[in-house]
Design a protein around this motif. Structure first.
Motif, PDB file in Angstrom:
ATOM      1  N   UNK A 194       9.274   5.329  -2.101  1.00  0.00           N
ATOM      2  CA  UNK A 194      10.389   4.456  -2.453  1.00  0.00           C
ATOM      3  C   UNK A 194      10.765   3.665  -1.209  1.00  0.00           C
ATOM      4  N   UNK A 195      10.623   2.341  -1.276  1.00  0.00           N
ATOM      5  CA  UNK A 195      10.790   1.518  -0.085  1.00  0.00           C
ATOM      6  C   UNK A 195      12.255   1.257   0.224  1.00  0.00           C
ATOM      7  N   UNK A 196      13.066   0.969  -0.780  1.00  0.00           N
ATOM      8  CA  UNK A 196      14.474   0.672  -0.528  1.00  0.00           C
ATOM      9  C   UNK A 196      14.627  -0.704   0.097  1.00  0.00           C
ATOM     10  N   UNK A 197      15.178  -0.762   1.281  1.00  0.00           N
ATOM     11  CA  UNK A 197      15.407  -2.027   1.977  1.00  0.00           C
ATOM     12  C   UNK A 197      14.071  -2.552   2.501  1.00  0.00           C
ATOM     13  N   UNK A 198      13.470  -3.488   1.754  1.00  0.00           N
ATOM     14  CA  UNK A 198      12.145  -3.980   2.111  1.00  0.00           C
ATOM     15  C   UNK A 198      12.134  -4.739   3.432  1.00  0.00           C
ATOM     16  N   UNK A 199      13.199  -5.496   3.683  1.00  0.00           N
ATOM     17  CA  UNK A 199      13.263  -6.252   4.938  1.00  0.00           C
ATOM     18  C   UNK A 199      13.280  -5.307   6.139  1.00  0.00           C
ATOM     19  N   UNK A 200      14.050  -4.218   6.045  1.00  0.00           N
ATOM     20  CA  UNK A 200      14.117  -3.247   7.139  1.00  0.00           C
ATOM     21  C   UNK A 200      12.773  -2.531   7.298  1.00  0.00           C
ATOM     22  N   UNK A 257       0.834  -1.201   0.000  1.00  0.00           N
ATOM     23  CA  UNK A 257       0.000   0.000   0.000  1.00  0.00           C
ATOM     24  C   UNK A 257       0.870   1.253   0.000  1.00  0.00           C
ATOM     25  N   UNK A 258       1.899   1.247   0.810  1.00  0.00           N
ATOM     26  CA  UNK A 258       2.803   2.395   0.865  1.00  0.00           C
ATOM     27  C   UNK A 258       3.523   2.593  -0.466  1.00  0.00           C
ATOM     28  N   UNK A 310      -1.593  10.745  -1.842  1.00  0.00           N
ATOM     29  CA  UNK A 310      -0.399  10.617  -2.680  1.00  0.00           C
ATOM     30  C   UNK A 310       0.820  11.197  -1.986  1.00  0.00           C
ATOM     31  N   UNK A 311       1.879  10.402  -1.927  1.00  0.00           N
ATOM     32  CA  UNK A 311       3.117  10.832  -1.291  1.00  0.00           C
ATOM     33  C   UNK A 311       3.984  11.547  -2.319  1.00  0.00           C
TER      34      UNK A 311
END
Length: 271
Positions: A25-31, A18-19, A72-73
Motif C-alpha cells: 500500500x503506497x499511500x502518499x505517492x509523492x512522498x 512494481x512495488x 509477494x509482500x
C-alpha cells in the motif's frame, strides 16, 4: 550455476508501480517517489525484505542459499512502515557513530600515552612492540612475503603522505625526520589504530584495556576489531539494522571486565 542478469533499468515511477504490484500500500505517492529518488530502490528493498512472505519450507534456499522469501509482500504492509524502518536504521547509525567517537578518541589518547612512554617512536620499531605479532606473516594475498608490521608501516607512510598538506604535519616534518606516536596517531584511521594496538606488547595492551574497563588486552583487541567493523558500516551508510555481523563481540564473563561492564557478562549476543 549463475545465469546472465536480465532485469531491466526502471524509471522511478515504474519502480513505484512494481512495488504496488507486489502488494504494498503506497499511500502518499509523492512522498514515496521522493524517498525512492533519495535512497534508491535496491537499498530500500532491504527494508522491504522482512515484509515479504516466506516461501514454503521445501522451496527455501533452492534458487540461492539466501533465498527464503517470495516476491509477494504481506497484506497490509504500507510504504510508511518501510520508510519508518529506513529512518530507524539511519538514526541507529548516527547513535553508533556518536558512541564510537568516545572509543576512537580514547584509543588514540591511550596508545599515544602508553606506547609513547615506552618509546616516542615505538610505532616504527618492532623492538618496542610485540615482536612475535609484528613478524607474523600477513594474511592478505596482496601482502605475500610481508609481515604484519611491514604492511602496517607501509599504510602508515601512505597516511603521512596523504596528510602532508596539513599544517601540523608540514611543521613537524620540516623540523624533524619522524613523527612521534602522539602526533602519528592523529593521522591514523580507526582500523590502523586497532591494528597498531594489536601489535603492541601484551603488557601495554593490557594497560590500555584496563583503562577501558577490560582486564585483558586480547579481549580488548577483539572488541576493538568488532567496533571498527561496526564503525565502518555506519560511516559508509550501509544498513546496520538486521545485519549479520562479520566481526562479532566475543562473549566474556564478569571476571574479565570491570564493574562498569559486569552487568553485560554472558548476555552479549554474538551477532
Amino acid at each position: 550455476m549463475p545465469v546472465p542478469y536480465t532485469k531491466p533499468h526502471l524509471r522511478y515511477e515504474d519502480q513505484l508501480k512494481l512495488l504496488r504490484g507486489r502488494g504494498r500500500e503506497i499511500g502518499d505517492e509523492a512522498a514515496a517517489l521522493r524517498l525512492l529518488q533519495a535512497v534508491g530502490y535496491y537499498r530500500l528493498s532491504a527494508y522491504v525484505y522482512p515484509f515479504r512472505e516466506l516461501l514454503p519450507p521445501d522451496r527455501q534456499a533452492v534458487a540461492t542459499p539466501a533465498h527464503y522469501r517470495s516476491e509477494t509482500i504481506a497484506a497490509g504492509t504500507t510504504f510508511a512502515q518501510i520508510a519508518s524502518l529506513w529512518r530507524f536504521d539511519r538514526l541507529l547509525r548516527l547513535l553508533v557513530l556518536d558512541a564510537v567517537e568516545t572509543v576512537e578518541v580514547g584509543l588514540r589518547t591511550k596508545i599515544a600515552y602508553v606506547l609513547g612512554e615506552r618509546d616516542p617512536f615505538g610505532h616504527l620499531r618492532v623492538a618496542s612492540l610485540d615482536a612475535a605479532a609484528c613478524n607474523q606473516a600477513h594474511s592478505r594475498i596482496r601482502a605475500v612475503g610481508e609481515t604484519r608490521h611491514q604492511v602496517w608501516l607501509r599504510n602508515y607512510q601512505r597516511s603521512v603522505r596523504d596528510a602532508s598538506r596539513e599544517d601540523f604535519v608540514r611543521h613537524n616534518l620540516h623540523k624533524y625526520d619522524e613523527l612521534p606516536v602522539w602526533i602519528a596517531v592523529e593521522l591514523l584511521t580507526f582500523g590502523a589504530l586497532v591494528r597498531l594496538f594489536n601489535l603492541m606488547r601484551p603488557e601495554d595492551r593490557t594497560a590500555i584495556a584496563r583503562e577501558l574497563g577490560i582486564k585483558g588486552g586480547g579481549l580488548a583487541g577483539s572488541w576493538l576489531e568488532a567496533i571498527n567493523y561496526l564503525r565502518n558500516v555506519a560511516t559508509h551508510h550501509a544498513r546496520l539494522w538486521n545485519r549479520s555481523m562479520t566481526y562479532k563481540v566475543r562473549r566474556f564473563n564478569r571476571h574479565q571486565v570491570g564493574p562498569g561492564l559486569a552487568h553485560l557478562a554472558g548476555t552479549v549476543p554474538t551477532d
